[in-house]
Design a protein around this motif. Sequence first.
Motif, PDB file in Angstrom:
ATOM      1  N   GLU A 152      20.353 -16.150  55.192  1.00  0.00           N
ATOM      2  CA  GLU A 152      19.438 -14.699  55.157  1.00  0.00           C
ATOM      3  C   GLU A 152      19.609 -13.705  56.284  1.00  0.00           C
TER       4      GLU A 152
ATOM      5  N   CYS B 162      10.677 -17.099  54.512  1.00  0.00           N
ATOM      6  CA  CYS B 162      11.965 -16.712  54.388  1.00  0.00           C
ATOM      7  C   CYS B 162      12.512 -17.359  53.087  1.00  0.00           C
TER       8      CYS B 162
ATOM      9  N   HIS C  12      15.643 -19.507  62.909  1.00  0.00           N
ATOM     10  CA  HIS C  12      14.498 -20.424  62.661  1.00  0.00           C
ATOM     11  C   HIS C  12      14.473 -21.455  63.954  1.00  0.00           C
TER      12      HIS C  12
ATOM     13  N   CYS D   4      19.647 -18.598  59.561  1.00  0.00           N
ATOM     14  CA  CYS D   4      20.070 -19.197  58.115  1.00  0.00           C
ATOM     15  C   CYS D   4      20.958 -18.297  57.340  1.00  0.00           C
TER      16      CYS D   4
ATOM     17  N   CYS E 194      15.080 -19.076  52.460  1.00  0.00           N
ATOM     18  CA  CYS E 194      15.709 -20.222  52.580  1.00  0.00           C
ATOM     19  C   CYS E 194      14.938 -21.309  52.225  1.00  0.00           C
TER      20      CYS E 194
HETATM   21 ZN   LIG Z   1      15.633 -18.716  56.465  1.00  0.00          ZN
END
Ligand SMILES: [Zn+2]
Length: 425
Positions: free
Chosen positions: A245, A308, A250, A243, A310
């Motif tokens: 970040e 995370c 993931h 993602c 996200c």
């Molecule tokens: Zn993430």
Amino acid sequence: MLEPEVESRPWPEQLAVDGASFREQLAYLLERSAFYRQKLAGHDTTVGLAEIAQLPLTEKDELRATRTSENPFGTQLCAEPHELLRIYSTSGTTGEPSYIPLTAGDLDNWVTGSARSYAASGISAGQRIVSTYNAGPFVAGAALASFDRIGLCHIPVGTGNTDRLVHAIERLRPEAAVLTPSYAAYLAENHDLRDSSVERVLVAGELGGGEPAFRDRLEEGWGAKVTEAMGIGDIGISLWGECEEQDGMHLGARGFVHAELIEPETGAALELEDGATGELVLTHLRHRAAPLLRFRTRDHVQVRASSCPCGRTGPRVRCIGRTDDMLIVRGVNVFPAAVREVVSAFAPDVSGQILVRPQKAGVKQEPPLPVSVELAAGTVAAPALAHAIGDRLREVLLVRTTVELVPWGSLQRSEYKSMLVERPS
Ligand SMILES: [Zn+2]
């Protein structure tokens, strides 16, 4: 997030869903797969997902050994011929290609997982993406279908035609490009892309996109954010995706695939906890054509288990090397990609290209391990630099090396996969 209700589901809930899928998958294997009926004989097949480590691992060579000219898929094939919708092949680096059969449902699940993984990068419906894969017989072709699923406008240009790619970027102004990290680096070295329309570079197909120094170099060269994705042909395409970040990938294929970690030398199970490293082992949960149980991927990963920002849940991984590339230097495991990562931190003096040149065949090596390090354009070899790199490698990787500095452009570039090890023939 492409499917927020799935991707942000609390991880314990995901494991509960996966536990039910696993029991069904195991029953399906025992009913339909001659390979697994034989392999699981004498094992307790009533175990749940939490006890999966009690079941045996599956090696690629075992699968290969059951293939015959009458049954090119091997005895793990579970589906009837009329149920198969697609048959991919592997590149067959060790001889004949392996065939990877899929049912319609299998293919749909692959595309669903891959779409989640790629969408994690931040690309979204309505944007344009230029792709550079000549998928041909390979599973990467299915990954291209995930761009349709996300709703992107897909511009395929294929591999090996850099002029066409650069022209497409200039004229069609895509927001994203998907390519191997080697090709992304090659393009950034040879073209000024910093002011192009590309805001996101999605890399997959080999290691590199997650190495901080290498990533920095790509991001600077492209003026874009770089995120990576990873799959494994026998299990699925782009199973994992990073993602925004940029702190590990993931599991986009959550619900379809269960991930475990093992200690590669002994096969012992390891906890998927923050900071753990080991070989990734994957199990199909809802596969039909030729599902695999505890398949050894030969990918060594490092786990991130922190939450995370996200919102996606579950452990994340970063691939740090392949078992097949690993060298053992006086008891210490050394991955060439890790050597590259340490060396890349010496930018701007170095180009980031390296080649590990073990003196003898095989995994076990005696120190010092020879490493060629390519200098950046216009940099002159200085003994102090070679020493500093050698010291740093010893400090970080606990391995003694002899560092040879070589001029810019002297290590081979590849448009597809970079070679990081040159073994004596
Ligand atoms: Zn993430």
